[in-house]
Design an enzyme around this catalytic site. Sequence first.
Site, PDB file in Angstrom:
ATOM      1  N   CYS A 163      -7.694   0.845   6.669  1.00 42.40           N
ATOM      2  CA  CYS A 163      -6.881   1.716   7.522  1.00 42.40           C
ATOM      3  C   CYS A 163      -7.773   2.798   8.137  1.00 42.40           C
ATOM      4  CB  CYS A 163      -5.766   2.334   6.703  1.00 42.40           C
ATOM      5  SG  CYS A 163      -6.394   3.537   5.557  1.00 42.40           S
ATOM      6  N   ASN A 165      -7.091  -0.165   0.013  1.00 39.31           N
ATOM      7  CA  ASN A 165      -6.945  -0.643   1.379  1.00 39.31           C
ATOM      8  C   ASN A 165      -7.801   0.255   2.274  1.00 39.31           C
ATOM      9  OD1 ASN A 165      -6.125  -1.451   3.880  1.00 39.31           O
ATOM     10  ND2 ASN A 165      -3.952  -0.998   3.578  1.00 39.31           N
ATOM     11  N   THR A 178       0.828  -1.205   0.000  1.00 34.97           N
ATOM     12  CA  THR A 178       0.000   0.000   0.000  1.00 34.97           C
ATOM     13  C   THR A 178       0.865   1.259   0.000  1.00 34.97           C
ATOM     14  OG1 THR A 178      -1.721  -1.156   1.244  1.00 34.97           O
ATOM     15  CG2 THR A 178      -1.808   1.260   1.252  1.00 34.97           C
ATOM     16  N   GLY A 213       0.100 -14.120   1.854  1.00 34.39           N
ATOM     17  CA  GLY A 213       0.866 -13.094   2.553  1.00 34.39           C
ATOM     18  C   GLY A 213       1.990 -13.666   3.389  1.00 34.39           C
ATOM     19  N   THR A 214       1.697 -13.856   4.668  1.00 39.38           N
ATOM     20  CA  THR A 214       2.705 -14.264   5.643  1.00 39.38           C
ATOM     21  C   THR A 214       3.473 -15.526   5.244  1.00 39.38           C
ATOM     22  OG1 THR A 214       1.301 -13.251   7.306  1.00 39.38           O
ATOM     23  CG2 THR A 214       2.984 -14.753   8.106  1.00 39.38           C
ATOM     24  N   GLY A 235      -1.392 -14.927   9.095  1.00 39.51           N
ATOM     25  CA  GLY A 235      -0.870 -16.286   9.153  1.00 39.51           C
ATOM     26  C   GLY A 235      -1.987 -17.264   9.476  1.00 39.51           C
ATOM     27  N   ASN A 254       1.729  -7.791  13.126  1.00 40.44           N
ATOM     28  CA  ASN A 254       2.580  -6.723  12.614  1.00 40.44           C
ATOM     29  C   ASN A 254       1.927  -5.380  12.853  1.00 40.44           C
ATOM     30  OD1 ASN A 254       1.897  -5.061   9.960  1.00 40.44           O
ATOM     31  ND2 ASN A 254       0.922  -7.074   9.732  1.00 40.44           N
TER      32      ASN A 254
HETATM   33  C1  LIG Z   1       4.151  -7.369   7.317  1.00 38.76           C
HETATM   34  C2  LIG Z   1       2.807  -7.159   6.703  1.00 38.76           C
HETATM   35  C3  LIG Z   1       2.531  -5.991   6.006  1.00 38.76           C
HETATM   36  C4  LIG Z   1       1.282  -5.774   5.432  1.00 38.76           C
HETATM   37  N1  LIG Z   1       1.042  -4.626   4.745  1.00 38.76           N
HETATM   38  C5  LIG Z   1      -0.153  -4.441   4.149  1.00 38.76           C
HETATM   39  C6  LIG Z   1      -0.409  -3.284   3.373  1.00 38.76           C
HETATM   40  O1  LIG Z   1       0.444  -2.424   3.192  1.00 38.76           O
HETATM   41  N2  LIG Z   1      -1.639  -3.147   2.808  1.00 38.76           N
HETATM   42  C7  LIG Z   1      -2.619  -4.097   2.942  1.00 38.76           C
HETATM   43  O2  LIG Z   1      -3.690  -3.932   2.383  1.00 38.76           O
HETATM   44  N3  LIG Z   1      -2.386  -5.217   3.661  1.00 38.76           N
HETATM   45  C8  LIG Z   1      -1.188  -5.411   4.265  1.00 38.76           C
HETATM   46  N4  LIG Z   1      -0.962  -6.554   4.985  1.00 38.76           N
HETATM   47  C9  LIG Z   1      -2.030  -7.558   5.110  1.00 38.76           C
HETATM   48  C10 LIG Z   1      -1.866  -8.670   4.096  1.00 38.76           C
HETATM   49  O3  LIG Z   1      -1.961  -8.157   2.787  1.00 38.76           O
HETATM   50  C11 LIG Z   1      -2.931  -9.760   4.293  1.00 38.76           C
HETATM   51  O4  LIG Z   1      -4.201  -9.180   4.106  1.00 38.76           O
HETATM   52  C12 LIG Z   1      -2.886 -10.381   5.670  1.00 38.76           C
HETATM   53  O5  LIG Z   1      -1.558 -10.534   6.103  1.00 38.76           O
HETATM   54  C13 LIG Z   1      -3.592 -11.727   5.731  1.00 38.76           C
HETATM   55  O6  LIG Z   1      -3.005 -12.658   4.863  1.00 38.76           O
HETATM   56  P1  LIG Z   1      -1.893 -13.736   5.334  1.00 38.76           P
HETATM   57  O7  LIG Z   1      -2.432 -14.429   6.543  1.00 38.76           O
HETATM   58  O8  LIG Z   1      -1.700 -14.631   4.154  1.00 38.76           O
HETATM   59  O9  LIG Z   1      -0.676 -12.954   5.659  1.00 38.76           O
HETATM   60  C14 LIG Z   1       0.286  -6.775   5.561  1.00 38.76           C
HETATM   61  C15 LIG Z   1       0.566  -7.948   6.255  1.00 38.76           C
HETATM   62  C16 LIG Z   1       1.805  -8.162   6.828  1.00 38.76           C
HETATM   63  C17 LIG Z   1       2.064  -9.433   7.555  1.00 38.76           C
END
Ligand SMILES: Cc1cc2nc3c(=O)[nH]c(=O)nc-3n(C[C@H](O)[C@H](O)[C@H](O)COP(=O)(O)O)c2cc1C
Lengths: 271, 314
Positions: free
Chosen positions: B127, B124, B44, B262-263, B214, B67
């Site tokens: 926020c 996004n 983002t 993501g994670t 995660g 995070n």
């Molecule tokens: C370190 C980190 C940074 C993230 N930064 C953003 C971001 O900038 N914008 C956004 O929409 N989601 C962000 N997310 C959320 C992820 O895109 C995702 O929606 C969320 O981690 C759930 O997916 P996961 O369990 O596969 O990680 C971030 C997640 C993590 C762990």
Amino acid sequence: MTDMTLNPIFETICRVKSNEPINREYRLIVLDAPSHILKCEPGQFFHLLCPTKGDLRPYLRRPMSIYGFYPEAGELHFLYKIAGEGTAALSALEAGENLNVVGPLGHGFDIQDDWQKLMVVARGVGLATLAPLAQKAQQMGRKLTAICSARSPEVLMSIDHFKALGAEVITVTDSEGTSGVEALEQLIEAHIQAEGVDAFYTCGSNRLLTMLQTICARHGIPGQIALEQQMACGVGMCQCCVRSFRRKDKIIHERVCKEGPVFNLQEAMGC
Amino acid sequence: MLDLSVNIGAMRLKNPIMPASGTFSEDCAKLFDIDALGAHVTKTITRDIRGGNPTPRVCEVRGSMLNSIGIPSKGVDYFKTNVIPFYDQYQTPLVVSISAGSADEFAQICEEVSVPGVAAIEVNISCPNIEADGKAFAMRPSTTEAVMRKLRAATDLPLWAKLTPNTGETTEVAQAAESAGADALVVANTMLSMAIDIHTRKPKLGNLMGGLSGPALKPIALRMVYQCAKAVSIPVIGCGGIATVEDVVEYLIAGASAVQVGTATFISPTVMVRLISELEAFLRTEGLSSVSELIGSIRDEEASDGVFFAEAAE
Ligand SMILES: Cc1cc2nc3c(=O)[nH]c(=O)nc-3n(C[C@H](O)[C@H](O)[C@H](O)COP(=O)(O)O)c2cc1C
Ligand SMILES: Cc1cc2nc3c(=O)[nH]c(=O)nc-3n(C[C@H](O)[C@H](O)[C@H](O)COP(=O)(O)OP(=O)(O)OC[C@H]3O[C@@H](n4cnc5c(N)ncnc54)[C@H](O)[C@@H]3O)c2cc1C
Ligand code: FES
């Protein structure tokens, strides 16, 4: 620092050759590693997927400096201290088991052309990070003096390793009262007067950082420092590993995993 | 011939696997061929240059993580001159994630990133909205609708609205985004959480609280995907805790048309390429010929009243 932007990063499963304590505090793990992942620079690190062992279930990877890389022998070495769950799980790995590693990562130490006389000031596990620098200095025919600091003589490490790489080694310890800031500063000043130093290299501790910044500024000597910060991705995508730096009168943030872990000594700020 | 392709509105993706925002960057190109992915989704960005939150910015909890990175941003200009040209080298569609603290600023950045090289915009809206006492836009249907209308007016590119699990009104928010013109929903962002070090008694994150992601997030995001897929007719992109091909398939069955990872990339940076080939292998062993046969194939006929019951219980 060394521009590695075009170099590939590998996720590789390596077999553990050995994983033994080397003294009361530190352990050495030796991995069987394919030579293509061993195009490393001193100061770079790998991101280790520490295993699940009984109740120990580390989730994120753990960053670890490259202590030694030997493309011919196909070996990758890490020197580590058990700090918590991840490193405890790492210590439980036995020869023959696998370890998933990602690397080589980050920007390592520089040895510029006119840096002939190098001085390393290292404490504790920082020696692991600085050891490959001694090897590179030897290959480049530079003179290297290493001040190795530890709590007590029993846990001083890598002295023979540094000596074998042609370095002059000076040891200082807390128990002998030789590792305090004043004592160290006198030692280093004396060395600068007697032989001269073209560049300093250090790791970690705030105490060493502040002291060396003062000495280097006083004499106009360049320096580099390897820093630590908690990491998630280790390759530059998550922005979790930032630290503050002073650059051109501004405070900026850089990623330890990507722009570092090696930084300009004068720009670094303690934490 | 196995068909891994999926449609997200008018966009055709060669496979349903793409990264989640904030967990992917140009750096991944040093690890694997990023053209293998269904789409590229960037971290983002905001209009202004921002520093992000104090460290520590991450911590782990059993088998998952929190995070509080915040949204450090180098601003739109940097993005346009450095990031978009990088992804231009690839065939894979580029999805740009944006955010802002007010609806007007949101619309402005949306317009600014509607440039050649960008295939879709992920908004996004998870926020905090400074105008609605800091609550995220996507926590309420009304704020979702208001911001999405402004965004819709600001661009002709496909708009993907990224929802938050921090709401008790999942279906209403999803419907508000759809009626305001969203082309797809990304479900979901992280869930507000906390962890404390019992020895120092300090919160483990510098920002005190942060987002859970995660495997622990998966059942929650999967439930939301299911609710959203039932409630809207635009495609839903599942996101939350995906680490294995079974997770991918589970999301598809729940109604997701594609998924974001993501994670899991932090644990294994090459996981997405592996998921693509494992998905292909899954189709083959199950005797299926395309991913679309899985999408929304859940057998829930008897229990469908339960959805409304569960939502009412919130
Ligand atoms: C370190 C980190 C940074 C993230 N930064 C953003 C971001 O900038 N914008 C956004 O929409 N989601 C962000 N997310 C959320 C992820 O895109 C995702 O929606 C969320 O981690 C759930 O997916 P996961 O369990 O596969 O990680 C971030 C997640 C993590 C762990
Ligand atoms: C670039 C780099 C190189 C390193 N090289 C070495 C080395 O050669 N030998 C060695 O023994 N240690 C080294 N460390 C420190 C090592 O990464 C930590 O000791 C280790 O991550 C601790 O994990 P744990 O689960 O055992 O401890 P815990 O305290 O349980 O860890 C909890 C979390 O904090 C993180 N963390 C804790 N301490 C540190 C730290 N000092 N730096 C970064 N993250 C930390 C962990 O990764 C984990 O995410 C290095 C760190 C960095 C950043
Ligand atoms: S650890 Fe992810 S950017 Fe450094």
